[in-house]
Design a protein around this motif. Structure first.
Motif, short mmCIF file in Angstrom:
data_model
loop_
_atom_site.label_atom_id
_atom_site.label_comp_id
_atom_site.label_asym_id
_atom_site.label_seq_id
_atom_site.Cartn_x
_atom_site.Cartn_y
_atom_site.Cartn_z
N THR A 1 71.94 84.53 29.08
CA THR A 1 72.69 85.07 30.38
C THR A 1 73.62 84.17 30.95
O THR A 1 73.49 82.97 30.70
CB THR A 1 71.69 85.58 31.45
OG1 THR A 1 72.50 85.96 32.57
CG2 THR A 1 70.92 84.36 31.65
N ILE B 1 74.98 87.64 22.62
CA ILE B 1 74.86 88.37 23.97
C ILE B 1 73.52 89.35 23.77
O ILE B 1 72.81 89.57 24.87
CB ILE B 1 75.91 88.99 24.64
CG1 ILE B 1 76.42 90.08 23.52
CG2 ILE B 1 77.05 88.32 25.30
CD1 ILE B 1 77.32 91.02 24.19
N ASN C 1 75.54 96.32 33.90
CA ASN C 1 76.30 95.03 33.51
C ASN C 1 77.84 95.46 33.85
O ASN C 1 78.35 94.51 34.02
CB ASN C 1 76.04 95.02 32.05
CG ASN C 1 74.86 94.17 31.80
OD1 ASN C 1 74.35 93.45 32.67
ND2 ASN C 1 74.52 94.21 30.46
N GLY D 1 85.62 90.88 30.70
CA GLY D 1 85.35 90.90 29.33
C GLY D 1 84.10 90.03 29.10
O GLY D 1 83.42 89.21 29.84
N LEU D 2 83.66 89.97 27.84
CA LEU D 2 82.63 89.15 27.20
C LEU D 2 82.80 87.77 27.06
O LEU D 2 83.77 87.32 26.52
CB LEU D 2 82.17 89.82 25.90
CG LEU D 2 81.98 91.03 25.52
CD1 LEU D 2 81.76 91.61 24.28
CD2 LEU D 2 80.62 91.76 26.41
N GLY E 1 70.48 86.20 36.48
CA GLY E 1 70.33 87.22 35.33
C GLY E 1 69.12 86.46 34.71
O GLY E 1 68.84 85.42 34.78
N GLY F 1 68.63 87.72 31.25
CA GLY F 1 69.06 87.82 29.96
C GLY F 1 68.29 88.73 28.85
O GLY F 1 68.20 88.46 27.86
N LEU F 2 67.65 89.58 29.58
CA LEU F 2 66.74 90.54 28.74
C LEU F 2 67.33 92.01 28.42
O LEU F 2 66.93 92.64 27.57
CB LEU F 2 65.50 90.64 29.21
CG LEU F 2 64.47 89.41 29.01
CD1 LEU F 2 63.14 89.62 29.54
CD2 LEU F 2 64.44 89.16 27.61
N GLY F 3 68.22 92.38 29.44
CA GLY F 3 68.84 93.71 29.41
C GLY F 3 69.34 94.02 28.06
O GLY F 3 68.70 95.14 27.37
N LEU F 4 70.45 93.42 27.52
CA LEU F 4 70.92 93.98 26.18
C LEU F 4 70.00 93.78 25.03
O LEU F 4 69.80 94.51 24.18
CB LEU F 4 72.16 92.99 26.08
CG LEU F 4 73.34 93.36 26.74
CD1 LEU F 4 74.64 92.41 26.55
CD2 LEU F 4 73.80 94.68 26.68
N SER F 5 68.94 92.71 25.05
CA SER F 5 68.09 92.52 23.96
C SER F 5 67.25 93.59 24.09
O SER F 5 66.94 94.26 22.81
CB SER F 5 67.19 91.13 24.63
OG SER F 5 66.21 91.23 23.50
N ASP G 1 84.52 98.81 30.93
CA ASP G 1 84.97 98.42 32.20
C ASP G 1 86.22 97.76 32.19
O ASP G 1 86.85 97.41 31.00
CB ASP G 1 83.82 97.60 32.85
CG ASP G 1 83.36 96.46 31.90
OD1 ASP G 1 84.37 95.48 31.95
OD2 ASP G 1 82.45 96.28 31.27
N GLU H 1 78.56 95.08 37.49
CA GLU H 1 78.59 93.68 37.67
C GLU H 1 79.72 92.94 37.13
O GLU H 1 80.25 92.00 37.85
CB GLU H 1 77.33 93.13 37.07
CG GLU H 1 76.24 93.41 38.09
CD GLU H 1 74.80 92.65 37.48
OE1 GLU H 1 73.70 93.04 37.95
OE2 GLU H 1 74.65 92.28 36.43
N ALA H 2 80.34 93.23 36.31
CA ALA H 2 81.57 92.49 35.52
C ALA H 2 82.92 93.16 36.17
O ALA H 2 83.81 92.31 36.01
CB ALA H 2 81.49 92.79 34.06
N LYS I 1 74.91 84.90 34.08
CA LYS I 1 74.59 85.15 35.49
C LYS I 1 73.61 84.21 36.18
O LYS I 1 72.57 83.89 35.54
CB LYS I 1 74.26 86.46 35.72
CG LYS I 1 75.21 87.77 35.18
CD LYS I 1 74.65 88.97 35.05
CE LYS I 1 75.43 89.92 34.20
NZ LYS I 1 74.73 91.19 33.93
P1 ADP Z 1 71.70 89.93 32.15
O1 ADP Z 1 72.38 91.04 32.67
O2 ADP Z 1 70.39 89.53 32.83
O3 ADP Z 1 72.47 88.55 32.12
P2 ADP Z 1 72.06 91.33 29.49
O4 ADP Z 1 71.23 90.98 28.60
O5 ADP Z 1 72.20 92.52 30.18
O6 ADP Z 1 71.23 89.89 30.53
O7 ADP Z 1 73.24 90.51 29.44
C1 ADP Z 1 73.70 89.30 28.82
C2 ADP Z 1 75.03 88.81 28.94
O8 ADP Z 1 76.15 89.76 28.53
C3 ADP Z 1 75.41 88.70 30.49
O9 ADP Z 1 74.97 87.65 31.05
C4 ADP Z 1 76.95 88.64 30.57
O10 ADP Z 1 77.43 87.38 30.14
C5 ADP Z 1 77.16 89.38 29.05
N1 ADP Z 1 77.73 90.97 29.40
C6 ADP Z 1 76.80 91.79 29.26
N2 ADP Z 1 77.52 93.05 29.75
C7 ADP Z 1 78.89 92.68 30.04
C8 ADP Z 1 80.02 93.17 30.50
N3 ADP Z 1 80.07 94.52 30.70
N4 ADP Z 1 81.02 92.59 30.71
C9 ADP Z 1 81.00 91.06 30.37
N5 ADP Z 1 80.00 90.34 30.10
C10 ADP Z 1 78.75 91.14 29.89
#
Ligand code: ADP
Length: 501
Positions: free
Chosen positions: A441, A435, A388, A426-427, A446, A448-452, A422, A391-392, A443
């Motif tokens: 998500t 999030i 993540n 930003g968020l 994306g 939207g399961l990574g953080l969950s 990073d 990617e950001a 993206k």
């Molecule tokens: P995905 O990567 O598939 O979108 P995640 O659950 O990993 O799913 O992330 C959810 C959302 O959180 C992302 O779509 C993004 O908007 C936000 N996010 C996560 N990490 C960052 C980061 N380092 N900087 C900015 N936004 C982030």
């Protein structure tokens, strides 16, 4: 409390006054009883002494007329008795009026003893009856009787005085108790009236609030009657009805919450389906185009094969992510070092970071620190966060992975903070803490399961994951995990950062 305190204070005051009054009455009564007893004893002894002296005078006169010496012997005994009796009177003669009288009585008895001892004798040494007669009729006896009468009168007066004083005190006390009883009663009445008014006002206030609540409940569960001038009994019934209705409303709310949750789950499923469709459609389109353009197997260039392979891999990843989320594998936890967790994700991300021209700065953990963890799952968390972050982050940006020991003040336990930051955008503000929710998500590709998934893994390890924006730009994710006890914490300043790429 506002009502109880004044009542308690007035009660305590009345009790104190009552107790003091009782104590005073007891003391006065005892003192006057002592005085009366003393005076009565004085009178009795004075009368006994008077009788003894009278007898002595009588014996003297009898001896004078008969010459019988047995009378003289009797006078001897009476003199000793008189001496004894006047000595018994001495301790009682404490008052100003009685003391001089006792002194004079003592002097009179001494005079009589001396005169009796010095009475004239006949030639054969016997007491002269004439002298005895003169002594028997002498003024010594009249003086003594007068002093004794005066002494008795003084004691009589004192008894009188004491009983008058008792009467006065009793009258005063009666007046005091009457006053106390009246004031106490009036104060009680006033206080009772004030309390009743206050309670009445409170009941009306409660009734107004209840009326308000009832009005609101009317619309939801039906009528609740509240009278205009309610009594406590009415209020109790209304409260019971309101409480029943509130329970009904709460039950309905809970039911509607369950329904909302279900609707949310369905919406999430829809979102997931859309995400998956998107995920699957893109690679399928590329694959379909390649396959359609190729008429014979030889038409597949190595470039086509690589694209096909990559797209198939992407499809696999999407399906795997979905499977991981829906059916997570059971954790296999053991004691692992912090280096073991981060080394592999760092190595995997190094090449990608290079390609993006991003530097990954790695601050290693303090030495010899270990956690109880499922290595594969925690690696996945670190990998998600690094992915993540990359990617950001724009070109020439920086991603940091720091591992900092922390001490929990509340539980006296040590923990480790794995921080991934990073220098990206930003968020997204509009997402807030959402999030970490599944299928959230921003993206294009994306899901939207990574953080969950990461949050679920971290919490399953007794830890916490938080996200925040850095003031100078970029995001910071912190994973806090409990350390295996017995390992000491080392501060960041003891270690030097190193470049992982
Ligand atoms: P995905 O990567 O598939 O979108 P995640 O659950 O990993 O799913 O992330 C959810 C959302 O959180 C992302 O779509 C993004 O908007 C936000 N996010 C996560 N990490 C960052 C980061 N380092 N900087 C900015 N936004 C982030």
């Amino acid at each position: 409390m506002q009502v109880t305190l004044p009542i308690a204070m007035v009660g305590a005051l009345l009790l104190a006054i009552g107790l003091y009054g009782a104590w005073r009455v007891h003391r006065l009564h005892q003192r006057s009883a002592d005085i009366v007893a003393e005076n009565v004893a004085g009178i009795r002894r004075a009368e006994q002494l008077r009788a003894t002296i009278q007898q002595a005078s009588y014996r003297l006169k009898r001896f004078s007329s008969t010459g019988d010496e047995r009378h003289l012997e009797e006078i001897d005994r009476l003199t000793r008795e008189a001496d004894l009796r006047q000595r018994q009177m001495t301790p009682l003669s404490q008052t100003a009026e009685a003391s001089p009288l006792i002194d004079r009585i003592m002097a009179g008895i001494d005079n009589f003893s001396t005169a009796f001892g010095k009475m004239d004798s006949t030639a054969d040494g016997r007491v002269c009856p004439l002298a005895a007669g003169q002594l028997g009729n002498s003024a010594i006896f009249d003086d003594l009787f007068a002093e004794l009468d005066a002494y008795i009168a003084v004691n009589d007066q004192q008894v009188d005085h004491s009983s008058r004083r008792n009467q006065t005190t009793a009258n005063r006390l009666m007046f005091g108790l009457l006053l106390l009883g009246t004031c106490g009663g009036v104060a009680g009445l006033l206080l009772g009236y004030a309390i009743a008014r206050r309670v009445g006002r409170t009941i009306v206030e409660v009734a107004v609030s209840l009326g308000d609540v009832a009005g609101k409940l009317n619309k939801v569960v039906g009528p609740v009657a509240v009278t205009a001038n309610p009594r406590i009994h009415d209020l109790e019934m209304v409260l019971q009805t309101v409480s029943r209705h509130v329970s009904t409303v709460v039950e309905r709310l809970q039911a509607s919450e369950r329904e909302t949750l279900r609707a949310e789950q369905l919406a999430a499923m829809g979102q997931l389906a859309a995400g998956m469709a998107h995920e699957i459609r893109n690679p399928l389109t590329s694959m379909k185009t390649i396959v359609q353009l190729a008429e014979r197997p030889e038409d597949f260039s190595s470039q086509d094969i690589r694209v096909l392979e990559e797209e198939i891999e992407r499809l696999e990843q999407s399906v795997q992510a979905l499977l991981d989320y829906a059916r997570p594998a059971p954790a296999e936890k053991r004691e692992v070092s912090l280096e073991e967790i981060v080394e592999q994700p760092l190595a995997l991300m190094a090449r990608r970071a290079d390609r993006q021209g991003i530097a990954i700065v790695f601050v290693p953990p303090p030495p010899h620190q270990r956690v109880i963890a499922d290595l594969v799952q925690l690696r996945q968390v670190v990998l998600n966060l690094l992915l993540n972050a990359l990617e950001a982050t724009p070109l020439k940006g920086e991603v940091r992975l720091e591992m900092v020991g922390e001490s929990d003040q509340d539980h006296d336990d040590d923990s480790i903070g794995i921080r991934v930051s990073d220098s990206g955008h930003g968020l997204p503000d509009h997402l807030g803490s959402r999030i970490f929710d599944p299928f959230v998500t921003t993206k294009e590709t994306g899901i939207g399961l990574g953080l969950s998934i990461s949050r679920r893994i971290v919490e399953d390890h007794g830890g916490q994951i938080t996200a925040a924006n850095i003031p100078q730009g970029g995001a910071l994710f912190t994973v806090r995990l409990p350390l295996v006890s017995g390992h000491h914490r080392t501060t960041t300043s003891e270690r030097s950062p190193c470049n992982a790429s």
